[in-house]
Design a protein around this motif. Structure first.
Motif, mmCIF file in Angstrom:
data_model
loop_
_atom_site.group_PDB
_atom_site.id
_atom_site.type_symbol
_atom_site.label_atom_id
_atom_site.label_comp_id
_atom_site.label_asym_id
_atom_site.label_seq_id
_atom_site.Cartn_x
_atom_site.Cartn_y
_atom_site.Cartn_z
ATOM 1 N N LYS A 26 0.851 -1.294 -0.143
ATOM 2 C CA LYS A 26 0.057 0.075 0.029
ATOM 3 C C LYS A 26 0.818 1.300 -0.126
ATOM 4 O O LYS A 26 0.642 2.053 -0.621
ATOM 5 N N THR A 27 1.970 1.163 0.646
ATOM 6 C CA THR A 27 2.657 2.517 0.936
ATOM 7 C C THR A 27 3.599 2.607 -0.532
ATOM 8 O O THR A 27 3.644 3.686 -1.013
ATOM 9 N N ILE A 28 3.960 1.594 -1.116
ATOM 10 C CA ILE A 28 4.398 1.651 -2.303
ATOM 11 C C ILE A 28 3.780 2.151 -3.458
ATOM 12 O O ILE A 28 4.162 3.142 -4.081
ATOM 13 N N GLN A 29 2.493 1.711 -3.594
ATOM 14 C CA GLN A 29 1.587 2.239 -4.374
ATOM 15 C C GLN A 29 1.140 3.723 -3.973
ATOM 16 O O GLN A 29 0.986 4.318 -4.964
ATOM 17 N N GLN A 30 1.181 4.074 -2.902
ATOM 18 C CA GLN A 30 0.624 5.373 -2.439
ATOM 19 C C GLN A 30 1.961 6.105 -2.774
ATOM 20 O O GLN A 30 1.556 7.507 -3.627
ATOM 21 N N ARG A 31 3.117 5.881 -2.566
ATOM 22 C CA ARG A 31 4.323 6.708 -3.189
ATOM 23 C C ARG A 31 4.510 6.597 -4.870
ATOM 24 O O ARG A 31 4.860 7.662 -5.223
ATOM 25 N N ALA A 32 4.258 5.712 -5.493
ATOM 26 C CA ALA A 32 4.285 5.721 -6.674
ATOM 27 C C ALA A 32 3.094 6.204 -7.681
ATOM 28 O O ALA A 32 3.035 6.513 -8.746
ATOM 29 N N GLY A 33 1.982 6.477 -6.679
ATOM 30 C CA GLY A 33 0.753 7.064 -7.535
ATOM 31 C C GLY A 33 0.219 6.127 -8.475
ATOM 32 O O GLY A 33 -0.189 6.496 -9.348
ATOM 33 N N ALA A 34 0.138 4.792 -7.738
ATOM 34 C CA ALA A 34 -0.251 3.629 -8.730
ATOM 35 C C ALA A 34 -1.093 2.893 -7.928
ATOM 36 O O ALA A 34 -1.026 2.571 -6.688
ATOM 37 N N GLY A 35 -2.158 2.215 -8.582
ATOM 38 C CA GLY A 35 -3.052 1.370 -7.797
ATOM 39 C C GLY A 35 -2.772 -0.046 -7.573
ATOM 40 O O GLY A 35 -1.550 -0.331 -8.492
ATOM 41 N N GLN A 36 -3.540 -0.797 -6.794
ATOM 42 C CA GLN A 36 -3.184 -2.060 -6.720
ATOM 43 C C GLN A 36 -3.155 -2.986 -8.092
ATOM 44 O O GLN A 36 -2.135 -3.750 -8.194
ATOM 45 N N GLY A 37 -4.100 -2.723 -9.056
ATOM 46 C CA GLY A 37 -4.107 -3.325 -10.266
ATOM 47 C C GLY A 37 -2.911 -3.340 -11.036
ATOM 48 O O GLY A 37 -2.319 -3.897 -11.656
ATOM 49 N N SER A 38 -2.287 -1.990 -10.906
ATOM 50 C CA SER A 38 -1.272 -1.611 -11.690
ATOM 51 C C SER A 38 0.120 -2.317 -11.128
ATOM 52 O O SER A 38 0.917 -2.821 -11.917
ATOM 53 N N MET A 39 0.097 -2.259 -9.903
ATOM 54 C CA MET A 39 1.205 -2.881 -9.403
ATOM 55 C C MET A 39 1.254 -4.411 -9.620
ATOM 56 O O MET A 39 2.337 -4.929 -9.884
ATOM 57 N N TYR A 40 0.146 -5.168 -9.486
ATOM 58 C CA TYR A 40 0.151 -6.586 -9.755
ATOM 59 C C TYR A 40 0.156 -6.780 -11.321
ATOM 60 O O TYR A 40 0.208 -8.051 -11.552
ATOM 61 N N HIS A 41 -0.009 -5.832 -12.150
ATOM 62 C CA HIS A 41 -0.123 -6.106 -13.443
ATOM 63 C C HIS A 41 1.587 -6.165 -13.985
ATOM 64 O O HIS A 41 1.758 -6.903 -14.706
ATOM 65 N N HIS A 42 2.323 -5.554 -13.262
ATOM 66 C CA HIS A 42 3.743 -5.426 -13.371
ATOM 67 C C HIS A 42 4.591 -6.307 -12.660
ATOM 68 O O HIS A 42 5.620 -6.840 -13.151
ATOM 69 N N PHE A 43 4.133 -6.909 -11.478
ATOM 70 C CA PHE A 43 4.853 -7.613 -10.556
ATOM 71 C C PHE A 43 3.831 -8.737 -9.896
ATOM 72 O O PHE A 43 2.855 -8.251 -9.969
ATOM 73 N N THR A 44 4.484 -9.895 -9.693
ATOM 74 C CA THR A 44 3.455 -11.000 -9.076
ATOM 75 C C THR A 44 3.381 -10.476 -7.437
ATOM 76 O O THR A 44 2.470 -11.215 -7.062
ATOM 77 N N GLY A 45 4.206 -9.686 -6.948
ATOM 78 C CA GLY A 45 3.858 -9.358 -5.533
ATOM 79 C C GLY A 45 5.104 -8.400 -4.872
ATOM 80 O O GLY A 45 6.019 -7.953 -5.605
ATOM 81 N N LYS A 46 5.002 -8.300 -3.619
ATOM 82 C CA LYS A 46 5.960 -7.466 -2.948
ATOM 83 C C LYS A 46 7.440 -7.888 -3.250
ATOM 84 O O LYS A 46 8.188 -7.145 -3.495
ATOM 85 N N GLU A 47 7.693 -9.173 -3.074
ATOM 86 C CA GLU A 47 8.661 -9.822 -3.506
ATOM 87 C C GLU A 47 9.451 -9.607 -4.661
ATOM 88 O O GLU A 47 10.750 -9.376 -4.828
ATOM 89 N N ASP A 48 8.553 -9.682 -5.713
ATOM 90 C CA ASP A 48 9.020 -9.454 -6.984
ATOM 91 C C ASP A 48 9.451 -8.147 -7.347
ATOM 92 O O ASP A 48 10.611 -7.878 -7.940
ATOM 93 N N LEU A 49 8.800 -7.293 -6.713
ATOM 94 C CA LEU A 49 8.926 -5.835 -6.852
ATOM 95 C C LEU A 49 10.066 -5.376 -6.037
ATOM 96 O O LEU A 49 11.169 -4.686 -6.697
ATOM 97 N N ALA A 50 10.512 -5.872 -5.163
ATOM 98 C CA ALA A 50 11.588 -5.861 -4.128
ATOM 99 C C ALA A 50 12.798 -6.227 -4.716
ATOM 100 O O ALA A 50 13.775 -5.707 -4.878
ATOM 101 N N GLN A 51 12.692 -7.526 -5.369
ATOM 102 C CA GLN A 51 13.828 -7.884 -6.280
ATOM 103 C C GLN A 51 14.106 -7.221 -7.487
ATOM 104 O O GLN A 51 15.324 -6.778 -7.551
ATOM 105 N N ALA A 52 13.183 -6.414 -8.130
ATOM 106 C CA ALA A 52 13.462 -5.432 -9.213
ATOM 107 C C ALA A 52 14.087 -4.506 -8.937
ATOM 108 O O ALA A 52 15.194 -3.656 -9.419
ATOM 109 N N ALA A 53 13.919 -3.786 -7.528
ATOM 110 C CA ALA A 53 14.292 -2.625 -6.976
ATOM 111 C C ALA A 53 15.677 -2.937 -6.630
ATOM 112 O O ALA A 53 16.734 -2.058 -6.684
ATOM 113 N N ILE A 54 15.839 -3.827 -5.917
ATOM 114 C CA ILE A 54 17.248 -4.230 -5.225
ATOM 115 C C ILE A 54 18.350 -4.521 -6.508
ATOM 116 O O ILE A 54 19.286 -3.852 -6.261
#
Length: 188
Positions: A26-54
């Protein structure tokens, strides 16, 4: 910046500020100005997104370090430039801080880019030390691998000491100390 990029950049910032557990979708989505659907469209979940960020943080760090260590000068001058470069010491190293996050270290896909980056850094510094040895700049008794490990340990330890003290002074002392030890092994 695309939604995917905003999500990755927001996650990078939040991981540095709060760590993995403190970074909620939720914090990631708020900071990015993106909805939950957008997040899960691009990433399978928090771990996948964190891996891309790291991975992004690791890739940027490697590129910056490589540029500094590939610059002109002797081996010691290039290592000095790297250690003395401007950095936000009190925020810590964005990769090094992840080693203190048990949730990152416990997950192999999150730990891997951290481990790979530190291995790469030690190898890259060892290569610079080897160049110094080959050029006759450093005493033949200098071991590239242990010297590189000492440089990385002093740097990361300097971050920890500075954060604990609330001042960059311990970091500066650690860098000055490791450079003095390296300088003592320079052939004059």
């Amino acid at each position: 910046m695309s939604t995917r990029e905003r999500l990755v950049e927001s996650t990078r910032a939040l991981l540095w500020e709060r760590g993995y557990v403190g970074t909620s979708p939720k914090t990631i989505q708020q900071r990015a100005g993106a909805g939950q659907g957008s997040m899960y469209h691009h990433f399978t979940g928090k771990e996948d997104l964190a891996q891309a960020a790291i991975r992004r943080t690791a890739d940027e760090m490697r590129a910056a370090v490589d540029a500094q260590l590939s610059g002109p000068g002797t081996a010691v001058e290039r290592i000095t430039a790297y250690l003395r470069r401007e950095r936000d010491v009190l925020r810590g190293c964005p990769i090094g801080r992840l080693t203190q996050d048990p949730d990152v270290i416990a997950v192999p896909t999150l730990r891997a880019p951290v481990e790979e980056t530190f291995s790469w850094l030690r190898e890259r510094l060892a290569a610079v030390v080897r160049e110094g040895l080959d050029r006759g700049e450093l005493d033949a008794a200098v071991d590239p691998a242990s010297t590189a490990a000492a440089i990385v340990a002093a740097l990361q330890g300097g971050y920890v000491l500075a954060r604990a003290a609330g001042t960059p002074d311990p970091f500066d002392q650690a860098v000055t100390g490791i450079l003095a030890l390296l300088g003592a092994r320079t052939v004059h």
